[in-house]
Scaffold this motif. Sequence first.
Motif, mmCIF file in Angstrom:
data_model
loop_
_atom_site.group_PDB
_atom_site.id
_atom_site.type_symbol
_atom_site.label_atom_id
_atom_site.label_comp_id
_atom_site.label_asym_id
_atom_site.label_seq_id
_atom_site.Cartn_x
_atom_site.Cartn_y
_atom_site.Cartn_z
ATOM 1 N N LEU A 155 0.812 -1.218 0.000
ATOM 2 C CA LEU A 155 0.000 0.000 0.000
ATOM 3 C C LEU A 155 0.847 1.271 0.000
ATOM 4 C CD1 LEU A 155 -2.912 -0.955 2.421
ATOM 5 C CD2 LEU A 155 -3.046 -0.502 -0.031
ATOM 6 N N ALA A 156 2.110 1.159 0.370
ATOM 7 C CA ALA A 156 3.004 2.317 0.273
ATOM 8 C C ALA A 156 3.154 2.775 -1.173
ATOM 9 C CB ALA A 156 4.366 1.985 0.869
ATOM 10 N N LEU A 157 2.770 1.922 -2.128
ATOM 11 C CA LEU A 157 2.873 2.239 -3.560
ATOM 12 C C LEU A 157 1.490 2.454 -4.175
ATOM 13 C CD1 LEU A 157 5.339 -0.666 -4.420
ATOM 14 C CD2 LEU A 157 5.920 1.613 -3.561
ATOM 15 N N ASP A 158 0.506 2.798 -3.361
ATOM 16 C CA ASP A 158 -0.893 2.903 -3.784
ATOM 17 C C ASP A 158 -1.055 3.770 -5.031
ATOM 18 O OD1 ASP A 158 -3.688 3.288 -3.941
ATOM 19 O OD2 ASP A 158 -3.885 3.217 -1.753
ATOM 20 N N ASN A 159 -1.684 3.214 -6.063
ATOM 21 C CA ASN A 159 -1.811 3.955 -7.319
ATOM 22 C C ASN A 159 -2.797 5.111 -7.233
ATOM 23 O OD1 ASN A 159 -4.328 2.660 -7.441
ATOM 24 N ND2 ASN A 159 -4.126 2.116 -9.607
ATOM 25 N N ARG A 160 -3.552 5.208 -6.146
ATOM 26 C CA ARG A 160 -4.449 6.349 -5.997
ATOM 27 C C ARG A 160 -3.688 7.655 -5.835
ATOM 28 N NH1 ARG A 160 -8.289 3.914 -1.365
ATOM 29 N NH2 ARG A 160 -6.233 3.145 -0.722
ATOM 30 N N ARG A 161 -2.398 7.551 -5.548
ATOM 31 C CA ARG A 161 -1.572 8.765 -5.449
ATOM 32 C C ARG A 161 -0.977 9.188 -6.794
ATOM 33 N NH1 ARG A 161 0.437 6.265 -0.589
ATOM 34 N NH2 ARG A 161 2.291 5.594 -1.711
ATOM 35 N N SER A 162 -1.205 8.415 -7.835
ATOM 36 C CA SER A 162 -0.496 8.622 -9.093
ATOM 37 C C SER A 162 -1.443 9.066 -10.215
ATOM 38 C CB SER A 162 0.199 7.316 -9.520
ATOM 39 O OG SER A 162 0.703 7.404 -10.832
ATOM 40 N N PRO A 163 -1.262 10.281 -10.738
ATOM 41 C CA PRO A 163 -2.044 10.687 -11.922
ATOM 42 C C PRO A 163 -1.738 9.815 -13.134
ATOM 43 C CG PRO A 163 -0.968 12.587 -10.899
ATOM 44 C CD PRO A 163 -0.380 11.367 -10.269
ATOM 45 N N GLN A 164 -0.639 9.082 -13.093
ATOM 46 C CA GLN A 164 -0.248 8.193 -14.198
ATOM 47 C C GLN A 164 -0.812 6.774 -14.012
ATOM 48 O OE1 GLN A 164 2.244 10.074 -12.430
ATOM 49 N NE2 GLN A 164 1.880 11.721 -13.915
#
Length: 349
Positions: free
Chosen positions: A72-81
């Motif tokens: 979850l430290a790499l959660d894609n919800r933080r990424s516009p990409q």
Amino acid sequence: MSTARTSIPVLDLSAAKEADGSFVPGFLDALRDAAHHVGFFQVTGYGARHGQEQELLDTVAEFFRLPLEDRLALDNRRSPQFRGYTRLGTEITRGRADAREQIDFGPELEPLADVPADRPYLRLQGPNQWPAAFPALEKAAMEWAELMSHVGAELLSAIAVSIGLRADHFDEPFAGTPAWMGKLVHYVGTGVVPEAGEQGVGLHADYGFVTLLLQDAVGGLEVKPYGQETWIEVPPIPEALVVNLGEMLEVATDGYLMATIHRVTAPPAGVDRYSVPFFWSPRLDAVIDKVELPPALAADARGVSDDPENPMLASYGANVLKGWLRAHPETARIHYPELVGPTHGGAAY
């Protein structure tokens, strides 16, 4: 209508060229037949170093055994990409959850500082998210992406020649910064994601030009060639790649080459499946024009698939952003609220 196909062809890429660098006619004939009639085939002899495939699959499996908080430290919800970790059961295909979790990655680039309002897909350029405490994942994935970029370019050249075009016909859309995409995927056994049922990933077609899939021995991939009602299983072959064509080639050839519908059935309860799909795709700003096919091939062009709920777009960036917005509704609502509908994150773009 041609005879229904019941199996997936297997081609040896190491035997694709003559000593002078030209493609072997027999290879081109087999490639054209597979690309037109099935849209899927498998390739061997593509240049991986000894043991590279299993090393990659083992590394992917090791990542997905890490504690959930590490993923979850790499959660894609933080990424516009839309890069990074997609939580179990949160990617949507055909309105239904998929029984998988994954890492999405692409070319490591800085985001563009100025994105025109009418080209929001340019925001898809940007950085990846990798686990700092597990550097083996980034190393193995990016090494694989470099190899797959070469294989994708070689196959696209062969496909071009097989349909009467120059080998470099599709080079321009890839020049500079091709927006390839990779996924590291973990499918979980039936029942782990109750709302998914037996859907590992629902039926769909791919957005780009050529997809190259490394799958483990579990299986579950099925394809449905144009005009057929029956599904064909794609049996795992050790050290082989499964290849299928994307929507950009269907648009370019007016349906002579088809982006074949496919799906993955979730593994049996208690079984894990790992796969690494790679999508050889052009620049985000590429617009794909229709090609001029030889008359005999043009006569067999079937037209572009007509799905009012999922139209194919000649702009690669617009086509892929449309797909991402539908597949990742939470990320879409956070980063592209102006482009999604009021329910389920449905793409309005």
